[in-house]
Scaffold this motif. Sequence first.
Motif, PDB file in Angstrom:
ATOM      1  N   TRP A   6       0.832  -1.190   0.000  1.00 13.90           N
ATOM      2  CA  TRP A   6       0.000   0.000   0.000  1.00 13.90           C
ATOM      3  C   TRP A   6       0.867   1.240   0.000  1.00 13.90           C
ATOM      4  CZ3 TRP A   6       0.136  -3.612   3.916  1.00 13.90           C
ATOM      5  CH2 TRP A   6       0.780  -3.219   5.095  1.00 13.90           C
ATOM      6  N   ARG A   7       0.234   2.339  -0.417  1.00 16.67           N
ATOM      7  CA  ARG A   7       0.955   3.617  -0.476  1.00 16.67           C
ATOM      8  C   ARG A   7      -0.024   4.742  -0.181  1.00 16.67           C
ATOM      9  NH1 ARG A   7      -0.213   1.092  -4.842  1.00 16.67           N
ATOM     10  NH2 ARG A   7      -1.123   2.043  -6.680  1.00 16.67           N
ATOM     11  N   HIS A   8       0.517   5.816   0.398  1.00 15.93           N
ATOM     12  CA  HIS A   8      -0.299   6.990   0.698  1.00 15.93           C
ATOM     13  C   HIS A   8      -0.731   7.661  -0.600  1.00 15.93           C
ATOM     14  CE1 HIS A   8       0.146   7.208   5.077  1.00 15.93           C
ATOM     15  NE2 HIS A   8       1.291   6.580   4.849  1.00 15.93           N
ATOM     16  N   ALA A   9      -1.981   8.105  -0.622  1.00  9.43           N
ATOM     17  CA  ALA A   9      -2.514   8.785  -1.799  1.00  9.43           C
ATOM     18  C   ALA A   9      -3.595   9.754  -1.336  1.00  9.43           C
ATOM     19  CB  ALA A   9      -3.092   7.787  -2.792  1.00  9.43           C
ATOM     20  N   GLY A  10      -3.288  11.025  -1.394  1.00 15.54           N
ATOM     21  CA  GLY A  10      -4.284  12.033  -1.030  1.00 15.54           C
ATOM     22  C   GLY A  10      -4.810  11.848   0.379  1.00 15.54           C
ATOM     23  N   ASP A  11      -6.098  11.560   0.475  1.00 16.28           N
ATOM     24  CA  ASP A  11      -6.750  11.461   1.780  1.00 16.28           C
ATOM     25  C   ASP A  11      -6.893  10.014   2.255  1.00 16.28           C
ATOM     26  OD1 ASP A  11      -8.542  10.721  -0.156  1.00 16.28           O
ATOM     27  OD2 ASP A  11     -10.238  11.779   0.710  1.00 16.28           O
ATOM     28  N   GLY A  12      -5.910   9.180   1.958  1.00 12.91           N
ATOM     29  CA  GLY A  12      -5.979   7.791   2.393  1.00 12.91           C
ATOM     30  C   GLY A  12      -4.871   6.950   1.817  1.00 12.91           C
ATOM     31  N   LEU A  13      -5.215   5.714   1.465  1.00 10.90           N
ATOM     32  CA  LEU A  13      -4.233   4.765   0.933  1.00 10.90           C
ATOM     33  C   LEU A  13      -4.751   4.103  -0.334  1.00 10.90           C
ATOM     34  CD1 LEU A  13      -3.189   2.621   4.065  1.00 10.90           C
ATOM     35  CD2 LEU A  13      -1.952   4.529   3.069  1.00 10.90           C
ATOM     36  N   LEU A  14      -3.817   3.709  -1.173  1.00 11.01           N
ATOM     37  CA  LEU A  14      -4.116   2.802  -2.278  1.00 11.01           C
ATOM     38  C   LEU A  14      -3.501   1.467  -1.900  1.00 11.01           C
ATOM     39  CD1 LEU A  14      -3.340   4.989  -5.419  1.00 11.01           C
ATOM     40  CD2 LEU A  14      -5.587   4.291  -4.565  1.00 11.01           C
ATOM     41  N   VAL A  15      -4.299   0.408  -1.956  1.00  7.92           N
ATOM     42  CA  VAL A  15      -3.852  -0.922  -1.546  1.00  7.92           C
ATOM     43  C   VAL A  15      -3.948  -1.865  -2.740  1.00  7.92           C
ATOM     44  CG1 VAL A  15      -4.181  -2.810   0.072  1.00  7.92           C
ATOM     45  CG2 VAL A  15      -4.760  -0.482   0.767  1.00  7.92           C
ATOM     46  N   ASP A  16      -2.828  -2.506  -3.086  1.00 10.42           N
ATOM     47  CA  ASP A  16      -2.809  -3.498  -4.160  1.00 10.42           C
ATOM     48  C   ASP A  16      -3.092  -4.865  -3.547  1.00 10.42           C
ATOM     49  OD1 ASP A  16      -2.110  -1.597  -6.133  1.00 10.42           O
ATOM     50  OD2 ASP A  16      -0.013  -1.711  -5.500  1.00 10.42           O
ATOM     51  N   ILE A  17      -4.045  -5.582  -4.141  1.00 11.12           N
ATOM     52  CA  ILE A  17      -4.522  -6.842  -3.573  1.00 11.12           C
ATOM     53  C   ILE A  17      -4.563  -7.924  -4.640  1.00 11.12           C
ATOM     54  CG2 ILE A  17      -6.507  -7.976  -2.479  1.00 11.12           C
ATOM     55  CD1 ILE A  17      -7.216  -5.229  -1.299  1.00 11.12           C
ATOM     56  N   ARG A  18      -4.169  -9.125  -4.263  1.00 17.33           N
ATOM     57  CA  ARG A  18      -4.374 -10.302  -5.115  1.00 17.33           C
ATOM     58  C   ARG A  18      -5.499 -11.083  -4.478  1.00 17.33           C
ATOM     59  NH1 ARG A  18      -3.774 -15.567  -6.021  1.00 17.33           N
ATOM     60  NH2 ARG A  18      -3.163 -16.234  -8.113  1.00 17.33           N
TER      61      ARG A  18
END
Length: 105
Positions: A6-18
Motif C-alpha cells: 500500500w501507499r499513501h494517496a491524497g486522503d488515504g491509501l491505495l492498496v494493491d490486492i491479489r
Amino acid sequence: MSALAWRHAGDGLLVDIRLTPKSSKDGIDGIDRLADGRCVLKARVRAVPEKGAANAALIKLIAKAVGLPKSAIDLESGSTSRIKTLRLTGDGDRLSAVLGEICSE
C-alpha cells in the motif's frame, strides 16, 4: 517481507490486492511479491467472481479489517482481474499501521 502493498494517496491509501475468490473462508493472508516485483496484499473470499460479488465481498472484508465503513472504500482498478487496487479513504497513517498489524499476525 519488508515491502508494502500500500501507499499513501491524497486522503488515504491505495492498496494493491491479489484476490482469490471461491475460497473455503474469507481472510487476509499477508503480503506476497508478484513475478513482476510488485507487492500485494493476499486476500480470499468465499464469493464467486460473478456480477461483482467477489469485489463486494473483498470491500466488506477490508472494511471490517481496518475499521472503515464500506462507503470509504472504492475499487480503483482491476474489477475483472485477480490483481486489484482499492482506495481507502481516511487517516492514511492509521490505516497503514492497521494493515501492518494485520500482515504481521
